[in-house]
Scaffold this motif. Structure first.
Motif, PDB file in Angstrom:
ATOM      1  N   GLN A   1       0.812  -1.217   0.000  1.00  0.00           N
ATOM      2  CA  GLN A   1       0.000   0.000   0.000  1.00  0.00           C
ATOM      3  C   GLN A   1       0.845   1.266   0.000  1.00  0.00           C
ATOM      4  N   GLU A   2       2.103   1.131   0.357  1.00  0.00           N
ATOM      5  CA  GLU A   2       2.998   2.285   0.489  1.00  0.00           C
ATOM      6  C   GLU A   2       4.341   1.981  -0.164  1.00  0.00           C
ATOM      7  N   PRO A   3       5.167   3.015  -0.357  1.00  0.00           N
ATOM      8  CA  PRO A   3       6.536   2.738  -0.821  1.00  0.00           C
ATOM      9  C   PRO A   3       7.276   1.935   0.239  1.00  0.00           C
ATOM     10  N   PRO A   4       8.302   1.185  -0.141  1.00  0.00           N
ATOM     11  CA  PRO A   4       9.077   0.434   0.859  1.00  0.00           C
ATOM     12  C   PRO A   4       9.724   1.382   1.859  1.00  0.00           C
ATOM     13  N   GLN A   5       9.664   1.011   3.123  1.00  0.00           N
ATOM     14  CA  GLN A   5      10.280   1.830   4.171  1.00  0.00           C
ATOM     15  C   GLN A   5      11.788   1.612   4.227  1.00  0.00           C
ATOM     16  N   LYS A   6      12.237   0.453   3.728  1.00  0.00           N
ATOM     17  CA  LYS A   6      13.664   0.159   3.628  1.00  0.00           C
ATOM     18  C   LYS A   6      13.868  -0.845   2.513  1.00  0.00           C
ATOM     19  N   ASP A   7      15.101  -1.265   2.290  1.00  0.00           N
ATOM     20  CA  ASP A   7      15.411  -2.098   1.131  1.00  0.00           C
ATOM     21  C   ASP A   7      15.197  -3.588   1.345  1.00  0.00           C
ATOM     22  N   ASP A   8      14.987  -4.002   2.594  1.00  0.00           N
ATOM     23  CA  ASP A   8      14.879  -5.443   2.841  1.00  0.00           C
ATOM     24  C   ASP A   8      13.637  -5.766   3.663  1.00  0.00           C
ATOM     25  N   TYR A   9      13.436  -7.058   3.897  1.00  0.00           N
ATOM     26  CA  TYR A   9      12.270  -7.557   4.631  1.00  0.00           C
ATOM     27  C   TYR A   9      12.809  -8.498   5.705  1.00  0.00           C
ATOM     28  N   THR A  10      13.097  -7.946   6.869  1.00  0.00           N
ATOM     29  CA  THR A  10      13.777  -8.732   7.902  1.00  0.00           C
ATOM     30  C   THR A  10      12.850  -9.164   9.046  1.00  0.00           C
ATOM     31  N   LYS A  11      11.848  -8.356   9.371  1.00  0.00           N
ATOM     32  CA  LYS A  11      10.941  -8.688  10.471  1.00  0.00           C
ATOM     33  C   LYS A  11       9.627  -9.205   9.883  1.00  0.00           C
ATOM     34  N   ILE A  12       9.426 -10.519  10.010  1.00  0.00           N
ATOM     35  CA  ILE A  12       8.287 -11.178   9.373  1.00  0.00           C
ATOM     36  C   ILE A  12       7.311 -11.691  10.427  1.00  0.00           C
ATOM     37  N   VAL A  13       6.065 -11.262  10.325  1.00  0.00           N
ATOM     38  CA  VAL A  13       5.016 -11.772  11.211  1.00  0.00           C
ATOM     39  C   VAL A  13       4.347 -12.963  10.532  1.00  0.00           C
ATOM     40  N   PHE A  14       4.291 -14.058  11.274  1.00  0.00           N
ATOM     41  CA  PHE A  14       3.818 -15.342  10.744  1.00  0.00           C
ATOM     42  C   PHE A  14       2.670 -15.826  11.623  1.00  0.00           C
ATOM     43  N   PRO A  15       1.420 -15.425  11.321  1.00  0.00           N
ATOM     44  CA  PRO A  15       0.305 -15.866  12.170  1.00  0.00           C
ATOM     45  C   PRO A  15       0.097 -17.369  12.088  1.00  0.00           C
TER      46      PRO A  15
ATOM     47  N   ILE B   1       3.957  -9.425   6.549  1.00  0.00           N
ATOM     48  CA  ILE B   1       3.090 -10.436   7.146  1.00  0.00           C
ATOM     49  C   ILE B   1       2.907 -11.522   6.094  1.00  0.00           C
ATOM     50  N   ILE B   2       3.084 -12.782   6.480  1.00  0.00           N
ATOM     51  CA  ILE B   2       2.861 -13.886   5.546  1.00  0.00           C
ATOM     52  C   ILE B   2       1.571 -14.598   5.924  1.00  0.00           C
ATOM     53  N   ILE B   3       0.633 -14.683   4.971  1.00  0.00           N
ATOM     54  CA  ILE B   3      -0.629 -15.364   5.239  1.00  0.00           C
ATOM     55  C   ILE B   3      -0.954 -16.349   4.112  1.00  0.00           C
ATOM     56  N   MET B   4      -1.844 -17.281   4.430  1.00  0.00           N
ATOM     57  CA  MET B   4      -2.399 -18.208   3.448  1.00  0.00           C
ATOM     58  C   MET B   4      -3.849 -17.823   3.196  1.00  0.00           C
ATOM     59  N   THR B   5      -4.323 -18.052   1.974  1.00  0.00           N
ATOM     60  CA  THR B   5      -5.760 -17.959   1.750  1.00  0.00           C
ATOM     61  C   THR B   5      -6.397 -19.258   2.242  1.00  0.00           C
ATOM     62  N   THR B   6      -7.673 -19.200   2.546  1.00  0.00           N
ATOM     63  CA  THR B   6      -8.389 -20.381   3.013  1.00  0.00           C
ATOM     64  C   THR B   6      -8.635 -21.317   1.838  1.00  0.00           C
TER      65      THR B   6
ATOM     66  N   LYS C   1      -0.840  -0.669   6.876  1.00  0.00           N
ATOM     67  CA  LYS C   1      -0.195  -0.648   5.556  1.00  0.00           C
ATOM     68  C   LYS C   1       1.111  -1.442   5.520  1.00  0.00           C
ATOM     69  N   VAL C   2       1.135  -2.530   6.279  1.00  0.00           N
ATOM     70  CA  VAL C   2       2.283  -3.436   6.263  1.00  0.00           C
ATOM     71  C   VAL C   2       2.172  -4.316   5.015  1.00  0.00           C
ATOM     72  N   PRO C   3       3.246  -4.495   4.245  1.00  0.00           N
ATOM     73  CA  PRO C   3       3.203  -5.401   3.094  1.00  0.00           C
ATOM     74  C   PRO C   3       2.796  -6.808   3.520  1.00  0.00           C
ATOM     75  N   VAL C   4       2.014  -7.465   2.663  1.00  0.00           N
ATOM     76  CA  VAL C   4       1.511  -8.805   2.975  1.00  0.00           C
ATOM     77  C   VAL C   4       1.863  -9.760   1.844  1.00  0.00           C
ATOM     78  N   MET C   5       2.560 -10.860   2.188  1.00  0.00           N
ATOM     79  CA  MET C   5       2.780 -11.922   1.218  1.00  0.00           C
ATOM     80  C   MET C   5       1.628 -12.908   1.358  1.00  0.00           C
ATOM     81  N   VAL C   6       0.941 -13.153   0.248  1.00  0.00           N
ATOM     82  CA  VAL C   6      -0.235 -14.017   0.260  1.00  0.00           C
ATOM     83  C   VAL C   6       0.054 -15.260  -0.577  1.00  0.00           C
ATOM     84  N   ILE C   7      -0.156 -16.419   0.020  1.00  0.00           N
ATOM     85  CA  ILE C   7       0.114 -17.689  -0.645  1.00  0.00           C
ATOM     86  C   ILE C   7      -1.168 -18.506  -0.671  1.00  0.00           C
TER      87      ILE C   7
END
Length: 277
Positions: free
Chosen positions: A128-142, A228-233, A256-262
């Motif tokens: 939803q926003e420009p990247p806040q930094k160049d990498d993705y190091t802190k990943i929330v995994f519900p 944030i990494i999530i799965m669809t149902t 507005k945290v980027p979300v990886m959807v699998i």
């Protein structure tokens, strides 16, 4: 077409905000060593040629600003089918998509974005926003009771190959603060997997003060998460789009945290990725 293989695909609609998706794609492409393909979708064949000309101009501007020259592709179709068809045809590494970029009736709010994503064999990074930094190091995994959590682990590991990640296993809880047996089994499996792969992680229990999707978003915001990494149902039903599947709330999260959807892969079930833990 061969030069586009394994690209990062960016659905491109000429809106101002779609540039945010391009910025994320560029950051990923530099680390994953892939190129970038801008995909614009038109309704009629007669619109292809002028769209290609406009997209070529956009690509030149992107090259000036970001020092990366994207490939371009214009296809006749709809966002709900064509994005996935192209991503599979080109064997794309990932699709990076803005949530509110499409115009008019095809504007990508959370529910529309979910409809685009469901069924894809390629992971989506929704931003939803420009990247806040160049990498993705802190990943929330519900982590909840669903068996699909196992497939998500493959992508947490994938990101850890390229970035120095810390994975926050964010576990759902019951009203009394306890973790039910199925969720607990999933948490144990996740911990064992991450330890085996030498991936740094921390287990955090939700407080059950709000729906789990909202608590996930709040936790990601409070901890300045990059992803944030999530799965669809699996077998998501039509009424879920109308009533609001929890995935769409996370996809269009207010933080507005980027979300990886699998998406769950039925073809992986025979290898043990889709079954129960």
């Amino acid at each position: 077409m061969e030069s586009l293989m394994h690209s990062i695909l960016v659905p491109y609609d000429f809106s101002d905000t779609v540039f945010y998706a391009v910025q994320h794609a560029v950051n990923l492409s530099r680390v994953l060593n892939t190129n970038i393909t801008l995909l614009h979708i038109v309704k009629k064949e007669s619109e292809i040629s002028p769209a290609e000309e406009n997209l070529r101009k956009e690509a030149k501007e992107i090259e000036k600003k970001l020092k990366v020259k994207p490939e371009i592709l214009v296809k006749e179709g709809t966002i709900f089918k064509t994005i996935n068809e192209v991503s599979e045809e080109l064997e794309c590494a990932m699709v990076v998509m803005i949530t509110h970029g499409m115009r008019g009736m095809q504007k990508l709010t959370g529910s529309w974005a979910l409809k685009v994503i469901v069924g894809s064999r390629v992971p989506f990074l929704v931003v939803q926003e420009p990247p806040q930094k160049d990498d993705y190091t802190k990943i929330v995994f519900p982590v909840d009771f669903k068996s699909e959590n196992k497939e998500k682990l493959r992508w947490a590991e994938y990101m850890s190959r390229y970035f120095k990640t810390k994975v926050y296993l964010f576990s759902s809880t019951a009203k009394d603060g306890a973790v039910d047996s199925r969720t607990k089994a999933n948490v144990v499996f996740c911990k064992n997997f991450l330890e085996e792969k030498n991936i740094d992680y921390e287990l955090v229990l939700a407080k059950h003060k709000a729906p789990f999707s909202q608590e996930t978003i709040d936790f990601a915001k409070d901890n300045n998460a990059d992803l944030i990494i999530i799965m669809t149902t699996r077998d998501i039903a039509f009424h879920d789009y109308i009533l609001g599947a929890h995935e769409q709330y996370i996809i269009a999260n207010s933080a507005k945290v980027p979300v990886m959807v699998i998406n769950p892969r039925t073809d992986l079930m025979k290898y043990g990725y889709g079954g129960s833990f």
